[in-house]
Write an enzyme that holds these catalytic residues in place. Structure first.
Site, short mmCIF file in Angstrom:
data_model
loop_
_atom_site.label_atom_id
_atom_site.label_comp_id
_atom_site.label_asym_id
_atom_site.label_seq_id
_atom_site.Cartn_x
_atom_site.Cartn_y
_atom_site.Cartn_z
N ASP A 237 -0.93 2.45 -5.36
CA ASP A 237 -0.99 1.02 -5.68
C ASP A 237 -2.32 0.70 -6.34
O ASP A 237 -3.32 1.37 -6.11
CB ASP A 237 -0.83 0.18 -4.41
CG ASP A 237 -1.93 0.46 -3.39
OD1 ASP A 237 -2.07 1.62 -2.95
OD2 ASP A 237 -2.67 -0.49 -3.03
N ASN B 37 -6.48 6.41 4.39
CA ASN B 37 -7.92 6.65 4.27
C ASN B 37 -8.33 8.10 4.45
O ASN B 37 -9.50 8.44 4.23
CB ASN B 37 -8.69 5.76 5.24
CG ASN B 37 -8.51 4.29 4.94
OD1 ASN B 37 -7.89 3.90 3.95
ND2 ASN B 37 -9.05 3.45 5.79
N HIS C 90 0.82 -1.21 0.00
CA HIS C 90 0.00 0.00 0.00
C HIS C 90 0.86 1.27 0.00
O HIS C 90 0.36 2.34 -0.27
CB HIS C 90 -0.90 -0.02 1.25
CG HIS C 90 -2.32 0.36 1.01
ND1 HIS C 90 -2.94 0.39 -0.22
CD2 HIS C 90 -3.28 0.74 1.90
CE1 HIS C 90 -4.20 0.76 -0.08
NE2 HIS C 90 -4.44 0.99 1.20
#
Length: 188
Positions: A91, A66, A19
């Protein structure tokens, strides 16, 4: 002036996660083009420098993946950067490992970092997607993206980050199809 935003999660425990490929790309670009040391501004690590003849701000949001849109919004508002001059490096599960894709605007494909950016800055920014492959089953996705790259992955990972860095000057001056063709023309 252009902005390159690399998506990832802050902290040493996430540094080698799949990530975090956006953070990894930003770090390689910063080192290769001798950018200024990173400073903490807008709840992000920010560095300024030149890529070829183009002034660029590099950004690694410190808000965790997030919530990436919050720091991006503050940065873009402060510098008055239009979205067409913003490139987000991230990603992508749905792209083969090491394959690079580039497009202006689009959906978030379930990527929470992109979802946050879409909420805070809009959708019309460039998305530089780096394929990390898919674990095969959707129940395995979270552990996969938050897992570290394997030793086998490092060969394509280093090659991919190198080609993005090498081709960065043309990112701002070449049409996206030509740039992608060159970036993906390396041998597998």
């Amino acid at each position: 002036m252009f902005v390159l935003i690399g998506l990832g999660n802050p902290g040493a425990q996430y540094a080698l996660n799949r990530h975090n490929i956006g953070f990894m790309a930003i770090d390689v670009i910063a080192e290769s083009y001798n950018f200024s040391p990173f400073k903490n501004k807008f709840n992000a690590l920010i560095s300024e420098g030149m890529i070829g003849e183009t002034k660029v701000i590099l950004c690694k949001p410190l808000t965790f993946m997030n919530l990436s849109g919050k720091s991006a919004q503050a940065l873009l508002q402060f510098y008055k950067i239009p979205l067409e001059k913003v490139y987000v490096i991230h990603d992508d599960l749905d792209v083969l490992p090491g394959k690079i894709k580039l497009k202006l605007g689009g959906g978030n494909g379930g990527h929470n970092g992109l979802s946050s950016l879409d909420q805070h800055i809009g959708k019309d920014y460039w998305r530089l997607r780096i394929g990390i492959g898919h674990p095969g089953h959707r129940d395995a996705v979270t552990n996969y993206v938050l897992g570290n790259f394997s030793k086998q992955d490092h060969e394509w990972l280093e090659d991919t980050l190198s080609i993005i860095t090498k081709e960065s000057p043309a990112l701002f001056t070449t049409n996206s199809a030509d740039w992608l063709s060159k970036a993906n023309s390396r041998p597998n």
